[in-house]
Design a protein around this motif. Structure first.
Motif, PDB file in Angstrom:
ATOM      1  N   LYS A 165       0.374  11.598  -3.957  1.00 43.09           N
ATOM      2  CA  LYS A 165      -0.961  11.954  -3.459  1.00 43.09           C
ATOM      3  C   LYS A 165      -1.087  11.631  -1.974  1.00 43.09           C
ATOM      4  O   LYS A 165      -1.581  12.428  -1.185  1.00 43.09           O
ATOM      5  N   GLU A 166      -0.636  10.434  -1.601  1.00 45.25           N
ATOM      6  CA  GLU A 166      -0.719  10.000  -0.203  1.00 45.25           C
ATOM      7  C   GLU A 166       0.186  10.854   0.687  1.00 45.25           C
ATOM      8  O   GLU A 166      -0.201  11.266   1.786  1.00 45.25           O
ATOM      9  N   ALA A 167       1.403  11.117   0.218  1.00 44.08           N
ATOM     10  CA  ALA A 167       2.371  11.870   1.011  1.00 44.08           C
ATOM     11  C   ALA A 167       1.980  13.331   1.175  1.00 44.08           C
ATOM     12  O   ALA A 167       2.147  13.910   2.254  1.00 44.08           O
ATOM     13  N   MET A 168       1.447  13.942   0.109  1.00 44.74           N
ATOM     14  CA  MET A 168       1.078  15.354   0.150  1.00 44.74           C
ATOM     15  C   MET A 168      -0.317  15.572   0.726  1.00 44.74           C
ATOM     16  O   MET A 168      -0.743  16.707   0.933  1.00 44.74           O
ATOM     17  N   ASN A 169      -1.042  14.456   0.953  1.00 46.18           N
ATOM     18  CA  ASN A 169      -2.368  14.515   1.566  1.00 46.18           C
ATOM     19  C   ASN A 169      -3.347  15.345   0.734  1.00 46.18           C
ATOM     20  O   ASN A 169      -4.066  16.200   1.251  1.00 46.18           O
ATOM     21  N   VAL A 170      -3.373  15.076  -0.574  1.00 44.70           N
ATOM     22  CA  VAL A 170      -4.304  15.769  -1.467  1.00 44.70           C
ATOM     23  C   VAL A 170      -5.404  14.803  -1.884  1.00 44.70           C
ATOM     24  O   VAL A 170      -5.265  13.586  -1.759  1.00 44.70           O
ATOM     25  N   ASN A 171      -6.499  15.334  -2.411  1.00 44.65           N
ATOM     26  CA  ASN A 171      -7.668  14.516  -2.710  1.00 44.65           C
ATOM     27  C   ASN A 171      -7.551  13.741  -4.025  1.00 44.65           C
ATOM     28  O   ASN A 171      -7.774  12.546  -4.081  1.00 44.65           O
ATOM     29  N   GLY A 172      -7.205  14.436  -5.092  1.00 47.09           N
ATOM     30  CA  GLY A 172      -7.168  13.783  -6.410  1.00 47.09           C
ATOM     31  C   GLY A 172      -5.764  13.440  -6.832  1.00 47.09           C
ATOM     32  O   GLY A 172      -4.779  13.889  -6.255  1.00 47.09           O
ATOM     33  N   ILE A 173      -5.667  12.617  -7.892  1.00 45.84           N
ATOM     34  CA  ILE A 173      -4.356  12.201  -8.390  1.00 45.84           C
ATOM     35  C   ILE A 173      -3.918  13.048  -9.591  1.00 45.84           C
ATOM     36  O   ILE A 173      -2.780  12.991 -10.034  1.00 45.84           O
ATOM     37  N   LYS A 174      -4.837  13.855 -10.103  1.00 47.59           N
ATOM     38  CA  LYS A 174      -4.540  14.682 -11.271  1.00 47.59           C
ATOM     39  C   LYS A 174      -3.553  15.804 -10.917  1.00 47.59           C
ATOM     40  O   LYS A 174      -3.672  16.452  -9.888  1.00 47.59           O
ATOM     41  N   GLY A 175      -2.580  16.015 -11.776  1.00 42.15           N
ATOM     42  CA  GLY A 175      -1.635  17.116 -11.611  1.00 42.15           C
ATOM     43  C   GLY A 175      -0.546  16.877 -10.587  1.00 42.15           C
ATOM     44  O   GLY A 175       0.074  17.828 -10.100  1.00 42.15           O
ATOM     45  N   MET A 176      -0.245  15.623 -10.249  1.00 46.60           N
ATOM     46  CA  MET A 176       0.764  15.315  -9.230  1.00 46.60           C
ATOM     47  C   MET A 176       2.168  15.718  -9.673  1.00 46.60           C
ATOM     48  O   MET A 176       2.950  16.236  -8.883  1.00 46.60           O
ATOM     49  N   VAL A 177       2.487  15.460 -10.930  1.00 51.87           N
ATOM     50  CA  VAL A 177       3.814  15.802 -11.441  1.00 51.87           C
ATOM     51  C   VAL A 177       4.028  17.307 -11.427  1.00 51.87           C
ATOM     52  O   VAL A 177       5.081  17.805 -11.009  1.00 51.87           O
TER      53      VAL A 177
ATOM     54  N   THR B  63       8.863  10.723  -1.293  1.00 48.50           N
ATOM     55  CA  THR B  63       8.202  10.533  -2.591  1.00 48.50           C
ATOM     56  C   THR B  63       8.439  11.723  -3.524  1.00 48.50           C
ATOM     57  O   THR B  63       8.677  11.543  -4.717  1.00 48.50           O
ATOM     58  N   SER B  64       8.351  12.938  -2.989  1.00 47.24           N
ATOM     59  CA  SER B  64       8.569  14.130  -3.813  1.00 47.24           C
ATOM     60  C   SER B  64       9.994  14.172  -4.353  1.00 47.24           C
ATOM     61  O   SER B  64      10.226  14.498  -5.525  1.00 47.24           O
ATOM     62  N   VAL B  65      10.960  13.833  -3.500  1.00 46.81           N
ATOM     63  CA  VAL B  65      12.356  13.794  -3.936  1.00 46.81           C
ATOM     64  C   VAL B  65      12.542  12.709  -4.993  1.00 46.81           C
ATOM     65  O   VAL B  65      13.230  12.916  -6.003  1.00 46.81           O
ATOM     66  N   GLY B  66      11.911  11.554  -4.773  1.00 42.71           N
ATOM     67  CA  GLY B  66      12.007  10.463  -5.744  1.00 42.71           C
ATOM     68  C   GLY B  66      11.447  10.843  -7.100  1.00 42.71           C
ATOM     69  O   GLY B  66      12.067  10.573  -8.138  1.00 42.71           O
ATOM     70  N   VAL B  67      10.289  11.506  -7.101  1.00 41.05           N
ATOM     71  CA  VAL B  67       9.683  11.953  -8.359  1.00 41.05           C
ATOM     72  C   VAL B  67      10.559  13.015  -9.016  1.00 41.05           C
ATOM     73  O   VAL B  67      10.713  13.053 -10.243  1.00 41.05           O
ATOM     74  N   GLY B  68      11.157  13.889  -8.190  1.00 40.61           N
ATOM     75  CA  GLY B  68      12.057  14.908  -8.721  1.00 40.61           C
ATOM     76  C   GLY B  68      13.254  14.294  -9.426  1.00 40.61           C
ATOM     77  O   GLY B  68      13.681  14.775 -10.482  1.00 40.61           O
ATOM     78  N   ILE B  69      13.792  13.217  -8.865  1.00 41.92           N
ATOM     79  CA  ILE B  69      14.923  12.523  -9.485  1.00 41.92           C
ATOM     80  C   ILE B  69      14.490  11.873 -10.797  1.00 41.92           C
ATOM     81  O   ILE B  69      15.222  11.905 -11.798  1.00 41.92           O
TER      82      ILE B  69
ATOM     83  N   SER C  13       0.844  -1.201   0.000  1.00 43.42           N
ATOM     84  CA  SER C  13       0.000   0.000   0.000  1.00 43.42           C
ATOM     85  C   SER C  13       0.875   1.245   0.000  1.00 43.42           C
ATOM     86  O   SER C  13       2.041   1.189   0.412  1.00 43.42           O
ATOM     87  N   PRO C  14       0.348   2.403  -0.458  1.00 46.30           N
ATOM     88  CA  PRO C  14       1.134   3.640  -0.453  1.00 46.30           C
ATOM     89  C   PRO C  14       1.674   3.988   0.940  1.00 46.30           C
ATOM     90  O   PRO C  14       2.818   4.428   1.072  1.00 46.30           O
ATOM     91  N   ALA C  15       0.850   3.805   1.971  1.00 44.01           N
ATOM     92  CA  ALA C  15       1.279   4.130   3.336  1.00 44.01           C
ATOM     93  C   ALA C  15       2.485   3.295   3.743  1.00 44.01           C
ATOM     94  O   ALA C  15       3.432   3.793   4.367  1.00 44.01           O
ATOM     95  N   ARG C  16       2.455   2.016   3.387  1.00 39.83           N
ATOM     96  CA  ARG C  16       3.566   1.127   3.752  1.00 39.83           C
ATOM     97  C   ARG C  16       4.833   1.485   2.982  1.00 39.83           C
ATOM     98  O   ARG C  16       5.942   1.452   3.540  1.00 39.83           O
ATOM     99  N   LEU C  17       4.702   1.838   1.710  1.00 43.41           N
ATOM    100  CA  LEU C  17       5.867   2.227   0.916  1.00 43.41           C
ATOM    101  C   LEU C  17       6.491   3.515   1.424  1.00 43.41           C
ATOM    102  O   LEU C  17       7.722   3.647   1.469  1.00 43.41           O
ATOM    103  N   ILE C  18       5.650   4.467   1.808  1.00 42.84           N
ATOM    104  CA  ILE C  18       6.166   5.727   2.354  1.00 42.84           C
ATOM    105  C   ILE C  18       6.913   5.467   3.660  1.00 42.84           C
ATOM    106  O   ILE C  18       8.000   6.019   3.899  1.00 42.84           O
ATOM    107  N   THR C  19       6.349   4.613   4.505  1.00 44.16           N
ATOM    108  CA  THR C  19       6.994   4.272   5.774  1.00 44.16           C
ATOM    109  C   THR C  19       8.341   3.597   5.535  1.00 44.16           C
ATOM    110  O   THR C  19       9.345   3.937   6.175  1.00 44.16           O
TER     111      THR C  19
END
Length: 438
Positions: free
Chosen positions: A118-130, A95-101, A16-22
């Motif tokens: 989305k999970e890390a930034m605590n936002v509602n939708g997945i659109k526009g994450m990049v 996650t943000s650093v990983g996406v930046g790389i 799950s996203p929570a487990r990967l972030i942890t």
């Protein structure tokens, strides 16, 4: 080898996203601990134990600022650079650093990576994450550069230009990411600069903007009008302003400090951890005020911790709506019941974590007062970094408790819970029956 890599990919896909972030935060912390233990990181004549290396790495990645050993006196330039990088990764989020790389390498960001952001930034939708990650990285660069330039004018008066530049960059990174680390030495933090208006206001500005949250800053830049802001932004800005003002007034009334000092400590207590006055000499009333501010913390999607300002805003509006027998609403908008439930859940779990960690610390560290240990645990959970001065003298077991508390505080109680099991709600429900409350 290919079989191992394939098995590893399948393992991560199933998590799950929570487990990967942890797992991501844990990996960065352990890597940082190893790097800080290397001979190249430790100053000649200094000694850094494994527990202190792990404590420093955890405090940096969790953007806390609690220190078991003095950063300037124990680490070389390489070691301090590692600490600054850990703070930056912890503040932005793994996650943000990983996406930046991934973006820097010119590769495509997949659905799984977007879901993690989305999970890390605590936002509602997945659109526009990049695009959101790009904005976050650019905003961080702009704020930290401005902070470093302004801080340089202060530090260059006492240090050589090269040393002043290094201190300024480190301080700007630590301040914007709401981490109370300093590399001035002597465990003095910013006490020597308690009357320096430029450094105080620069640090406060970095802490406030870092603690507001990137989504709020983007909303302000987009609308440029308080009336047109979304409800979340209004709640965060209003609550933050009230807490800063209330904290300043209360600290000025309870402690023998200047108005500038009261303002600085009120801002810093909201997860930054810098201090311009010795916190250990504060009265019980002053420590209690700081404890409340630390527990509330910063805002969602920011570099800070705590239960968050928006959670406090919702709780207060629930009290108001209950007292007036109305729907829970604010700024002519009804607050969803799901949000109300989540606010109470976060508050309860956070209070539970602080209470349990304080109880365990009272058992492990009987030589310290309850207020000192409560303050320490709340500071760790809120990823603040303020301390009454007991952190370096804690036992190994006590430091491990604080490490775990910092880790939980940075990830969030809900993330910790959902990492164990995440199931879709069942379609069938039990028969409803009332329970008498109050």
């Amino acid at each position: 080898m290919n079989i191992i890599l394939e098995s590893g990919k399948n393992f991560f896909k199933k998590q799950s996203p929570a487990r990967l972030i942890t797992l991501g935060f844990a990996f960065v912390i352990l890597t940082g601990a190893v790097l800080l233990k290397l001979p190249i990181s430790v100053r000649e004549g200094a000694e850094v134990s494994w527990i202190n290396s792990l404590f420093t790495s955890t405090s940096a990645v969790c953007v806390t600022g609690l220190i078991a050993i003095d950063t300037a006196e124990h680490f070389t330039v390489f070691g301090r650079t590692v600490v600054a990088m850990l703070i930056q990764i912890g503040g932005l989020g793994v996650t943000s650093v990983g996406v930046g790389i991934i973006l820097a390498a010119g590769k495509r960001v997949g659905f799984k990576e977007r879901l993690l952001v989305k999970e890390a930034m605590n936002v509602n939708g997945i659109k526009g994450m990049v695009l959101l990650v790009k904005y976050v990285l650019w905003m961080t660069l702009c704020f930290e550069t401005a902070g470093a330039v302004l801080s340089f004018f202060v530090f260059v008066q006492k240090y050589s230009p090269l040393d002043a530049l290094g201190i300024s960059v480190f301080h700007s990174i630590a301040a914007f990411n709401n981490s109370g680390f300093d590399i001035l030495g002597g465990l003095t933090n910013l006490i020597p600069y308690q009357d320096n208006v430029l450094l105080n206001l620069t640090t406060c500005g970095l802490i406030i903007f870092g603690g507001l949250g990137f989504l709020v800053i983007l909303d302000v830049l987009k609308t440029r009008s308080f009336k047109r802001l979304c409800l979340h932004s209004k709640a965060v800005i209003l609550t933050s302003a009230v807490l800063i003002v209330a904290g300043t007034v209360l600290l000025k009334c309870t402690e023998q400090i200047t108005w500038l000092g009261a303002l600085f400590q009120s801002v810093s207590a909201r997860t930054a951890g810098f201090s311009t006055y010795p916190i250990g000499k504060f009265t019980s009333a002053g420590l209690f005020v700081l404890t409340i501010l630390m527990f509330i913390g910063a805002s969602p999607g920011s570099t800070g911790g705590g239960i968050k300002t928006s959670t406090m805003f919702v709780l207060l509006n629930v009290v108001k709506s209950t007292a007036t027998n109305q729907h829970c609403s604010a700024f002519r908008r009804k607050i969803p019941d799901k949000v109300v439930s989540k606010a109470f859940m976060i508050s309860f779990l956070s209070l539970l974590v602080v209470c349990i960690s304080t109880l365990v610390m009272c058992i492990l560290e009987p030589d310290y007062s309850f207020m000192q240990l409560l303050f320490e645990c709340t500071s760790a959970f809120g990823t603040v970094g303020l301390s009454t001065g007991i952190t370096p003298d804690l036992s190994v077991a006590g430091k491990l408790v604080i490490i775990l508390t910092m880790f939980i505080g940075r990830l969030g109680t809900l993330t910790i819970i959902t990492m164990w099991s995440f199931k879709q709600p069942a379609n069938a429900v039990f028969t409803e029956e009332n329970i008498t409350i109050g």
